[in-house]
Design an enzyme around this catalytic site. Structure first.
Site, mmCIF file in Angstrom:
data_model
loop_
_atom_site.group_PDB
_atom_site.id
_atom_site.type_symbol
_atom_site.label_atom_id
_atom_site.label_comp_id
_atom_site.label_asym_id
_atom_site.label_seq_id
_atom_site.Cartn_x
_atom_site.Cartn_y
_atom_site.Cartn_z
ATOM 1 N N TYR A 85 1.004 -1.495 -0.026
ATOM 2 C CA TYR A 85 -0.311 0.227 -0.206
ATOM 3 C C TYR A 85 0.577 1.251 0.162
ATOM 4 O O TYR A 85 1.820 1.421 0.373
ATOM 5 C CB TYR A 85 -1.086 -0.588 1.416
ATOM 6 C CG TYR A 85 -0.931 1.674 0.975
ATOM 7 C CD1 TYR A 85 -3.007 1.391 1.226
ATOM 8 C CD2 TYR A 85 -0.738 2.391 2.202
ATOM 9 C CE1 TYR A 85 -3.867 2.385 1.397
ATOM 10 C CE2 TYR A 85 -1.812 3.542 2.256
ATOM 11 C CZ TYR A 85 -3.203 3.751 1.810
ATOM 12 O OH TYR A 85 -4.160 4.684 1.679
ATOM 13 N N GLU A 175 -3.727 6.838 -3.787
ATOM 14 C CA GLU A 175 -3.348 6.095 -2.953
ATOM 15 C C GLU A 175 -3.759 5.235 -4.337
ATOM 16 O O GLU A 175 -4.171 4.522 -4.579
ATOM 17 C CB GLU A 175 -5.133 6.157 -1.857
ATOM 18 C CG GLU A 175 -5.184 4.655 -1.382
ATOM 19 C CD GLU A 175 -5.769 5.015 -0.399
ATOM 20 O OE1 GLU A 175 -6.230 4.249 0.651
ATOM 21 O OE2 GLU A 175 -7.174 4.742 -0.792
#
Length: 234
Positions: A85, A175
């Site tokens: 991530y 993101e």
């Protein structure tokens, strides 16, 4: 079906519900169809899955009331060795951008932060200096990419380009989930969510022209036409 064939009838593709929400893979459509992300292996299956998604509302953790799926996206299936991530966002506490990373990608980062907070790494970025190679390499290492490896160098290059885009396009958040490392050592963005600063629309009109208001609360859309923010209360 046509899109699948146009991509050369591969052995496998991934079909994704294109909705403005995270957690699509674990979501459920209101018609009972489970999951907004699936592996498919034929044009017929692409047609079947798309028919279950299009026009239906997908309920996710981020959108418990459901959000309509008007489009689906077919993409290449990646051979993934490691899912990570990575995000960039504006942080009021540090007064500038902050980079957030985790070796635990491909799932809800909120769940990771709750269950394993030690796997969340943050690097504030000095806006007057920018993202340095040292900071980017440290983040890549914390995300599980071996220090000094070719993959680490590729991750640093990706982060540098990402930061440049973040500034140029007046983003408030970028993101990436997951950021994937392949067995061959490549580092690939598999999925991303990008938010832009409405106050900087005059600098990036081409970006804001792509806004899909059908994916937003109509009350918020109406309020934005008068430079207002609408906050609905339950």
């Amino acid at each position: 079906e046509v899109a699948y064939k146009a991509m050369g009838n591969p052995d496998e593709l991934v079909i994704k519900a294109q909705v403005l929400s995270g957690g699509r893979g674990l979501g459920t459509f209101k018609n009972g169809f489970k999951g907004g992300v699936h592996m498919i292996s034929s044009a017929d299956q692409a047609k079947e899955y798309a028919s279950q998604m299009l026009g239906q509302e997908l309920v996710t953790k981020q959108n418990p009331k459901g959000i309509v799926c008007n489009r689906v996206y077919l993409m290449e299936k990646m051979d993934i060795e490691n899912e990570m991530y990575l995000s960039l966002l504006m942080d009021r506490a540090s007064g500038g951008p902050v980079m957030v990373g985790s070796p635990r990608g491909g799932t809800s980062i909120e769940d990771v932060a709750e269950s394993n907070p030690e796997l969340i790494f943050k690097e504030p970025i000095d806006i007057t200096v920018g993202l340095t190679t040292e900071v980017a390499s440290r983040m890549a290492t914390n995300m599980g990419i071996a220090e000094g490896s070719e993959a680490n160098a590729k991750a640093v290059e990706l982060m540098t380009n990402l930061y440049s885009m973040f500034l140029k396009c007046d983003c408030t958040q970028v993101e990436i989930n997951p950021l994937a490392q392949t067995p061959s050592g490549d580092v690939v963005v598999c999925d991303a969510k990008v938010n832009f600063d409405d106050n900087a629309e005059f600098r990036n009109k081409d970006v804001h022209a792509k806004r899909d208001t059908t994916q937003e609360d109509p009350r918020e859309v109406h309020a934005s036409q008068f430079d207002l923010n609408y906050v609905g209360l339950d």
